[in-house]
Design an enzyme around this catalytic site. Sequence first.
Site, short mmCIF file in Angstrom:
data_model
loop_
_atom_site.label_atom_id
_atom_site.label_comp_id
_atom_site.label_asym_id
_atom_site.label_seq_id
_atom_site.Cartn_x
_atom_site.Cartn_y
_atom_site.Cartn_z
N GLN A 112 9.44 9.03 2.26
CA GLN A 112 9.98 9.65 3.07
C GLN A 112 10.80 8.46 4.41
O GLN A 112 11.66 8.70 5.45
CB GLN A 112 10.00 10.33 4.41
CG GLN A 112 9.33 11.98 3.11
CD GLN A 112 8.23 13.14 4.19
OE1 GLN A 112 7.50 12.21 4.76
NE2 GLN A 112 8.07 13.98 3.54
N HIS A 151 4.01 2.05 -1.27
CA HIS A 151 4.04 2.34 -3.04
C HIS A 151 2.81 2.33 -3.41
O HIS A 151 3.04 3.57 -4.31
CB HIS A 151 4.35 0.78 -3.97
CG HIS A 151 5.58 0.20 -2.83
ND1 HIS A 151 5.50 -1.09 -2.63
CD2 HIS A 151 6.84 0.04 -3.37
CE1 HIS A 151 7.12 -1.24 -2.51
NE2 HIS A 151 7.94 -0.51 -2.91
N VAL A 207 4.17 5.55 5.35
CA VAL A 207 2.50 4.94 5.17
C VAL A 207 2.42 3.75 6.19
O VAL A 207 3.60 3.16 5.88
CB VAL A 207 2.21 4.34 3.80
CG1 VAL A 207 0.91 3.33 3.94
CG2 VAL A 207 1.96 4.80 2.66
N SER A 211 8.41 -3.86 2.18
CA SER A 211 8.07 -5.12 1.13
C SER A 211 9.20 -6.40 1.79
O SER A 211 8.45 -7.21 2.19
CB SER A 211 9.31 -4.88 0.23
OG SER A 211 8.66 -4.05 -1.31
N ARG A 212 10.27 -5.87 2.99
CA ARG A 212 10.47 -6.96 4.00
C ARG A 212 9.93 -6.92 4.66
O ARG A 212 10.54 -8.01 5.95
CB ARG A 212 12.35 -6.41 4.00
CG ARG A 212 13.36 -6.01 3.25
CD ARG A 212 14.21 -5.71 3.34
NE ARG A 212 15.43 -5.62 2.24
CZ ARG A 212 15.99 -5.21 1.57
NH1 ARG A 212 15.55 -3.16 1.40
NH2 ARG A 212 16.89 -5.08 0.13
N GLU A 263 0.44 -1.21 -0.14
CA GLU A 263 0.15 -0.18 -0.30
C GLU A 263 1.17 1.03 -0.12
O GLU A 263 0.59 1.89 -0.70
CB GLU A 263 -0.86 0.36 0.98
CG GLU A 263 -1.88 -0.61 0.91
CD GLU A 263 -3.04 -0.59 -0.22
OE1 GLU A 263 -3.64 0.17 -0.49
OE2 GLU A 263 -3.19 -1.51 -0.58
#
EC number: 6.3.2.1
Length: 288
Positions: free
Chosen positions: A149, A37, A177, A187-188, A35
């Site tokens: 950021q 991205h 976010v 993602s990690r 979300e």
Amino acid sequence: MPMIHHHISDLRAALQPYRAAPRIALVPTMGNLHEGHLELVNIAKQHADIVVVSIFVNPTQFGVGEDFDSYPRTLDEDVAKLATVGADYVFAPSIDEMYPVLPPPTTILAGTITEQLCGKTRPTHFDGVGIVVSKLFNIVQPNVAVFGQKDYQQLAIIKQLVRDLSYSIEIIGAPIVRAADGLALSSRNQYLSESERQIAPILQQELQYLAKQITDKQQPLDVLLTAARERITSAGFIIDYLEIKTAELTAVDDDSVNEHQELVVLVAAGLGRARLLDNQLVTINKSL
């Protein structure tokens, strides 16, 4: 559904009709989209007519022993997600397309700003970021580019790169976010076990607490940092760094705090297989 291009020449040809009037935005990613991205794309759409999202797991920004090979590649799922937010083009090149020679003979060194924070333990990381972002800027030729950021140091380096290399590109930093419990989306995060995922939000909680302590000005900065490091370590994290900087990432101490309108607290910490990044802006109340 966004149009997908895998070759530089094809993407350039597709974008050529838009060079005269519409504004083009670039959202660089390594894929495995979440979300956070998608919010970058939403912001890009507010500033441009055409949005290009790059999906490229860039080998030059990974160090020895890092997770380049295991980093999730989920192109089909990513394209489907991008369709829901109205991205226009996806650029998903191969390594050979981006780097005819690897490692590339040409490098971009951003100077002393890279020698702190993440750059201390990942000394080649920002060199890799510099070359891939420069290539993407040259390929897409956007009017605006949007970066999160959460990667605060990276954002500062890219702003410096645009200034120093005279790119006519507006750089927009998008707010972090977060999940409902405060964990910065990444993602990690999927590397976290169920129990680690329960612990992970402590990082943001500690940043918020530290930010409040800084604004209250009841103790020296080094005392606050030492106590925060002890709490974070006790919670199960392995701290890479926890530092207080000016918003421009220069050093700050107790004597110079009031010279600045805003500070930033930055942290990188390991939890299991995951390396978590986060930061918190601190507005200085000069009346205290």
